[in-house]
Design a protein around this motif. Structure first.
Motif, PDB file in Angstrom:
ATOM      1  N   THR A  59       0.833  -1.204   0.000  1.00 22.41           N
ATOM      2  CA  THR A  59       0.000   0.000   0.000  1.00 22.41           C
ATOM      3  C   THR A  59       0.868   1.255   0.000  1.00 22.41           C
ATOM      4  OG1 THR A  59      -1.759  -1.172   1.166  1.00 22.41           O
ATOM      5  CG2 THR A  59      -1.800   1.242   1.277  1.00 22.41           C
ATOM      6  N   ALA A  60       1.937   1.230   0.774  1.00 22.17           N
ATOM      7  CA  ALA A  60       2.859   2.371   0.818  1.00 22.17           C
ATOM      8  C   ALA A  60       3.454   2.634  -0.562  1.00 22.17           C
ATOM      9  CB  ALA A  60       3.972   2.109   1.833  1.00 22.17           C
ATOM     10  N   LEU A  61       3.809   1.571  -1.264  1.00 29.08           N
ATOM     11  CA  LEU A  61       4.370   1.746  -2.607  1.00 29.08           C
ATOM     12  C   LEU A  61       3.322   2.297  -3.575  1.00 29.08           C
ATOM     13  CD1 LEU A  61       6.598  -1.442  -2.801  1.00 29.08           C
ATOM     14  CD2 LEU A  61       7.321   0.913  -2.367  1.00 29.08           C
ATOM     15  N   ALA A  62       2.081   1.860  -3.411  1.00 28.94           N
ATOM     16  CA  ALA A  62       1.002   2.399  -4.249  1.00 28.94           C
ATOM     17  C   ALA A  62       0.840   3.896  -3.994  1.00 28.94           C
ATOM     18  CB  ALA A  62      -0.310   1.665  -3.967  1.00 28.94           C
ATOM     19  N   LEU A 100      11.700   3.713  -6.060  1.00 30.21           N
ATOM     20  CA  LEU A 100      10.750   4.828  -6.036  1.00 30.21           C
ATOM     21  C   LEU A 100      11.285   6.008  -5.228  1.00 30.21           C
ATOM     22  CD1 LEU A 100       7.424   2.848  -5.512  1.00 30.21           C
ATOM     23  CD2 LEU A 100       8.151   4.053  -7.581  1.00 30.21           C
ATOM     24  N   HIS A 101      12.493   5.845  -4.698  1.00 27.14           N
ATOM     25  CA  HIS A 101      13.158   6.905  -3.928  1.00 27.14           C
ATOM     26  C   HIS A 101      12.342   7.335  -2.711  1.00 27.14           C
ATOM     27  CE1 HIS A 101      15.986   7.097  -7.194  1.00 27.14           C
ATOM     28  NE2 HIS A 101      15.002   7.295  -8.031  1.00 27.14           N
ATOM     29  N   VAL A 102      11.774   6.352  -2.036  1.00 29.02           N
ATOM     30  CA  VAL A 102      11.046   6.633  -0.804  1.00 29.02           C
ATOM     31  C   VAL A 102      12.014   6.430   0.343  1.00 29.02           C
ATOM     32  CG1 VAL A 102       9.109   5.971   0.670  1.00 29.02           C
ATOM     33  CG2 VAL A 102       8.888   5.847  -1.826  1.00 29.02           C
ATOM     34  N   LYS A 103      12.264   7.487   1.071  1.00 30.12           N
ATOM     35  CA  LYS A 103      13.187   7.437   2.205  1.00 30.12           C
ATOM     36  C   LYS A 103      12.410   7.133   3.473  1.00 30.12           C
ATOM     37  CE  LYS A 103      16.750   9.053  -0.138  1.00 30.12           C
ATOM     38  NZ  LYS A 103      17.759   8.202  -0.601  1.00 30.12           N
ATOM     39  N   SER A 104      13.058   6.477   4.408  1.00 30.21           N
ATOM     40  CA  SER A 104      12.420   6.231   5.700  1.00 30.21           C
ATOM     41  C   SER A 104      12.472   7.503   6.523  1.00 30.21           C
ATOM     42  CB  SER A 104      13.139   5.102   6.439  1.00 30.21           C
ATOM     43  OG  SER A 104      14.405   5.544   6.869  1.00 30.21           O
ATOM     44  N   ARG A 105      11.729   7.550   7.595  1.00 33.38           N
ATOM     45  CA  ARG A 105      11.744   8.713   8.492  1.00 33.38           C
ATOM     46  C   ARG A 105      13.138   8.917   9.074  1.00 33.38           C
ATOM     47  NH1 ARG A 105       7.149  11.133   8.802  1.00 33.38           N
ATOM     48  NH2 ARG A 105       5.197  10.027   8.735  1.00 33.38           N
ATOM     49  N   VAL A 106      13.833   7.837   9.360  1.00 36.69           N
ATOM     50  CA  VAL A 106      15.193   7.944   9.904  1.00 36.69           C
ATOM     51  C   VAL A 106      16.093   8.646   8.898  1.00 36.69           C
ATOM     52  CG1 VAL A 106      17.210   6.637  10.671  1.00 36.69           C
ATOM     53  CG2 VAL A 106      14.919   5.921  11.385  1.00 36.69           C
ATOM     54  N   ASP A 107      15.991   8.276   7.627  1.00 33.97           N
ATOM     55  CA  ASP A 107      16.789   8.928   6.585  1.00 33.97           C
ATOM     56  C   ASP A 107      16.468  10.413   6.498  1.00 33.97           C
ATOM     57  OD1 ASP A 107      18.002   6.538   5.870  1.00 33.97           O
ATOM     58  OD2 ASP A 107      16.516   6.088   4.328  1.00 33.97           O
ATOM     59  N   ALA A 129       2.889   7.506   2.230  1.00 35.84           N
ATOM     60  CA  ALA A 129       3.620   6.256   2.006  1.00 35.84           C
ATOM     61  C   ALA A 129       4.537   5.957   3.179  1.00 35.84           C
ATOM     62  CB  ALA A 129       4.422   6.335   0.710  1.00 35.84           C
ATOM     63  N   LEU A 130       5.216   6.971   3.679  1.00 30.43           N
ATOM     64  CA  LEU A 130       6.123   6.774   4.819  1.00 30.43           C
ATOM     65  C   LEU A 130       5.366   6.335   6.061  1.00 30.43           C
ATOM     66  CD1 LEU A 130       8.524   9.808   4.382  1.00 30.43           C
ATOM     67  CD2 LEU A 130       9.054   7.391   4.034  1.00 30.43           C
ATOM     68  N   GLN A 131       4.203   6.905   6.283  1.00 30.41           N
ATOM     69  CA  GLN A 131       3.411   6.526   7.452  1.00 30.41           C
ATOM     70  C   GLN A 131       2.972   5.062   7.366  1.00 30.41           C
ATOM     71  OE1 GLN A 131       0.421   9.644   7.333  1.00 30.41           O
ATOM     72  NE2 GLN A 131       1.366  10.607   9.125  1.00 30.41           N
ATOM     73  N   THR A 175       4.235   0.558   9.402  1.00 31.04           N
ATOM     74  CA  THR A 175       3.588  -0.681   9.849  1.00 31.04           C
ATOM     75  C   THR A 175       4.369  -1.885   9.336  1.00 31.04           C
ATOM     76  OG1 THR A 175       1.438   0.394   9.907  1.00 31.04           O
ATOM     77  CG2 THR A 175       1.441  -2.019   9.864  1.00 31.04           C
ATOM     78  N   TYR A 176       4.817  -1.793   8.089  1.00 34.67           N
ATOM     79  CA  TYR A 176       5.673  -2.868   7.561  1.00 34.67           C
ATOM     80  C   TYR A 176       6.918  -3.019   8.444  1.00 34.67           C
ATOM     81  CZ  TYR A 176       9.533  -4.916   5.125  1.00 34.67           C
ATOM     82  OH  TYR A 176      10.649  -5.659   4.856  1.00 34.67           O
ATOM     83  N   GLU A 177       7.576  -1.896   8.746  1.00 33.86           N
ATOM     84  CA  GLU A 177       8.803  -1.942   9.547  1.00 33.86           C
ATOM     85  C   GLU A 177       8.560  -2.533  10.937  1.00 33.86           C
ATOM     86  OE1 GLU A 177      10.135   2.117   9.283  1.00 33.86           O
ATOM     87  OE2 GLU A 177      11.403   1.665   7.549  1.00 33.86           O
ATOM     88  N   LYS A 178       7.386  -2.302  11.471  1.00 28.65           N
ATOM     89  CA  LYS A 178       7.036  -2.828  12.794  1.00 28.65           C
ATOM     90  C   LYS A 178       7.021  -4.361  12.792  1.00 28.65           C
ATOM     91  CE  LYS A 178       3.160  -2.667  16.064  1.00 28.65           C
ATOM     92  NZ  LYS A 178       1.841  -2.043  16.323  1.00 28.65           N
ATOM     93  N   TYR A 179       6.504  -4.942  11.713  1.00 30.56           N
ATOM     94  CA  TYR A 179       6.341  -6.393  11.658  1.00 30.56           C
ATOM     95  C   TYR A 179       7.428  -7.125  10.876  1.00 30.56           C
ATOM     96  CZ  TYR A 179       1.769  -5.265  13.544  1.00 30.56           C
ATOM     97  OH  TYR A 179       0.753  -4.796  14.337  1.00 30.56           O
TER      98      TYR A 179
END
Length: 121
Positions: free
Chosen positions: A51-54, A103-110, A64-66, A70-74
């Motif tokens: 879903t984030a990638l969509a 897709l050049h989506v950075k994490s919040r940490v990045d 997408a980051l938000q 959830t993915y990162e949590k699990y």
């Protein structure tokens, strides 16, 4: 074809919304079974990653980051699972991470690191 195999197939074709749909029934089934609680969480994480990638494809990077969180949590459950689908989960995980990078989506940490001087990170 089992759901996770279909998920890998559609995500590899950048059909991220379809990826969500493919796993949803299996996730609903497993989350009702206490002995499959962790596996249901893995599916929830993969669904959210897709879903984030969509969302990222639609230019909604903040959303997408938000959802990716959830993915990162699990995600840490994948290497620990005893599921017969573990290799498929690992394959899906690699694919999703690869798609996220493309897709050049950075994490919040990045994002946070980018705002700090290099010597503080």
């Amino acid at each position: 074809m089992i759901a996770i195999e279909e998920f890998i197939k559609v995500v590899s074709q950048n059909q991220f919304v379809e990826g969500h749909e493919v796993l949803e029934l299996e996730w609903h089934r497993l989350k009702k079974l206490p002995e499959y609680a962790d596996e249901a969480k893995i599916l929830k994480g993969l669904i959210n990653a897709s879903t984030a990638l969509a969302l990222a494809c639609k230019g909604k990077k903040e959303g997408a980051l938000q959802v990716w969180q959830t993915y990162e949590k699990y995600a840490p459950l994948i290497p620990k699972t005893l599921s017969l689908s573990k290799t498929h989960y690992e394959e899906a995980q690699k694919l999703l991470i690869s798609e996220k990078k493309s897709l050049h989506v950075k994490s919040r940490v990045d994002q946070i690191k980018r705002n700090y001087p290099k010597h503080l990170v």
